[in-house]
Scaffold this active site. Structure first.
Site, PDB file in Angstrom:
ATOM      1  N   HIS A 129      -1.420  -0.722  10.198  1.00 10.96           N
ATOM      2  CA  HIS A 129      -0.796  -2.000  10.531  1.00 10.96           C
ATOM      3  C   HIS A 129       0.518  -1.730  11.244  1.00 10.96           C
ATOM      4  O   HIS A 129       1.119  -0.660  11.067  1.00 10.96           O
ATOM      5  CB  HIS A 129      -0.485  -2.820   9.268  1.00 10.96           C
ATOM      6  N   GLU A 178       0.823  -1.222   0.000  1.00 10.49           N
ATOM      7  CA  GLU A 178       0.000   0.000   0.000  1.00 10.49           C
ATOM      8  C   GLU A 178       0.853   1.266   0.000  1.00 10.49           C
ATOM      9  O   GLU A 178       0.501   2.274   0.594  1.00 10.49           O
ATOM     10  CB  GLU A 178      -0.985   0.002   1.179  1.00 10.49           C
TER      11      GLU A 178
END
Length: 469
Positions: free
Chosen positions: A331, A55
């Site tokens: 995350h 990402e």
């Protein structure tokens, strides 16, 4: 030292993987956070040797991280895929000798544009790193981001896609290990330990989950998940989840998982903190580092150097942005250190080059085939509905055009033309998706199904042979 490597290949590797949450226009404080991520990687001591990012969507963010880490990771590759990019990047201490981007054959649906998996062209970023001057001094790195789960397994409508993706990356790892090379696969796999996708990777490729090598009793899901209910474990604290369970997602320590009230207070400048002893029932492990080499190498110079072992594994990047006080991503990172042992110690339990004795069990094939069969039936039904929509809309458009001949007023004619045009446009799009995309998806499913059937046949034949022996 020559071209970034010495004559002797490394005996220890520091590996890091992180989902950066760098969605353009959607991820808050994207530039500031990814800049801080680059600074944090550059400050590691000892520095990482191999980094996989997911990402990391924009070229500017990638270049920012690359500039900051250039002193320790001079060799980098940003991977291009799909309509909006794959979001994958690999940074390395050693030269990248070969590179490729392999897109998954099953990867979401174009109609789920609000999810975006199909549009970003998810796949595997592959890099072959030359770590020495020897003939086989290579490390094969595979960085990926599997299809996101939007429902809990086994009711996730995309479980078939994620399972096929796990099968494809397992094939890549198996082929690399067959060449006698160290294999490292890392990324956001969007799966929990011992799930179907996880079992495919660890039984169909000669690799091990680095976290479970050192923490074999770690949970397979969040404490509140049904899959954990039979163990009836106590609700873990945030600290325990980080240190023992390897939880990288949905932690109470991650500010992007906080409730709106906490996030508003943080946005106003209050330094909101969460004690590490806080109960953490929803945290789970979605990010992984898999390592292995598939058994004693057939190449003498590689075998003589000894076996690789997992020395340490940890969750990292838990700190917050120094000014914004938000987490660096939604995350946390996974970080592992693997070391090469001397040949005399090659039979220790954590050896990654041991011959694997466990074999894929036929029931796992049957599980995959049942899932594939159900998904194919669903997609055929969807194709029928979409093509029917196109046919019906075409008839409605013809009827509207005919009705215009007898239209008493211009505005009625206009409305008929508007309705027919919009309706036909929607019908054509649905027809194209049903006729082209779903057809392509069904063909990919047939290929996947054939591979599973073939693998099951080989496994059954091997079991029969052992039984006769």
């Amino acid at each position: 030292m020559e071209d970034g490597f010495s004559d002797s290949p490394p005996t220890r590797l520091n590996i890091l993987t992180l989902n950066c949450w760098g969605l353009k226009y959607l991820a808050k404080h994207r530039n500031a956070r990814l800049t801080a991520i680059g600074a944090r990687i550059a400050a590691y001591n000892p520095p990482p040797d191999i980094v996989g990012l997911q990402e990391c969507w924009t070229q500017d963010d990638y270049e920012s991280i690359r500039r900051q880490t250039n002193a320790i990771l001079p060799y980098c590759k940003f991977y291009y895929s799909g309509i909006f990019g794959g979001g994958l990047a690999i940074l390395s201490r050693w030269p990248i000798e070969e590179s490729s981007m392999m897109r998954y054959s099953l990867n979401g649906r174009p109609t789920a544009f609000f999810r975006g998996d199909w549009f970003v062209g998810k796949g595997v970023a592959c890099a072959t790193l030359r770590v020495g001057t020897g003939q086989n001094d290579f490390v094969e790195v595979f960085n990926t981001h599997l299809h996101a789960p939007y429902e809990r397994e086994p009711n996730d409508s995309y479980i078939c896609h994620r399972t096929a993706q796990a099968w494809e990356i397992a094939k890549l790892m198996r082929a690399a290990a067959g060449r006698g090379r160290l294999v490292i696969a890392l990324g956001d796999f969007n799966m929990i330990p011992l799930s179907l996708a996880h079992r495919i990777i660890t039984t169909h490729a000669p690799v091990q989950d680095a976290w479970r090598v050192l923490h074999p009793d770690s949970p397979v899901g969040a404490a509140v998940d049904d899959i954990e209910a039979f163990r009836n474990p106590p609700i873990p604290t945030a600290e325990f989840n980080l240190q023992r369970n390897g939880a990288t997602c949905d932690s109470v320590l991650n500010t992007w998982r906080w409730n709106k009230g906490q996030q508003r207070r943080l946005a106003r400048g209050f330094d909101v903190t969460v004690d590490v002893s806080t109960a953490d029932p929803h945290a789970k492990r979605l990010d992984y580092i898999f390592v292995g080499s598939g058994g004693p190498s057939a190449i003498p110079e590689v075998s003589e150097r000894g076996a690789w072992t997992v020395e340490s594994v940890r969750v990292g990047m838990t700190e917050r942005h120094p000014e914004l006080r938000c987490s660096l991503s939604d995350h946390f990172s996974v970080e592992a250190t693997i070391a090469r042992q001397s040949p005399s110690l090659k039979d220790v339990p954590r050896n990654l080059e041991q011959p694997r004795t466990e074999k894929p069990k036929p029931p796992s094939y049957d599980e995959i085939l049942r899932m594939t069969s159900l998904y194919k039936a669903r997609e055929r039904h969807q194709r029928h509905l979409r093509l029917s929509h196109f046919a019906i809309q075409l008839l409605i458009t013809i009827a509207c055009l005919v009705a215009i001949w007898w239209s008493p007023h211009n505005y009625v004619s206009f409305l008929l033309m508007l309705v027919s045009s919009l309706g036909l446009t929607a019908g054509v799009i649905d027809g194209l998706i049903g006729g082209l995309f779903v057809g392509s998806e069904l063909r990919a499913l047939k290929e996947f199904e054939w591979e599973i059937l073939n693998a099951r046949k080989i496994a059954d034949a091997a079991e029969d042979g052992e039984g006769e022996a």
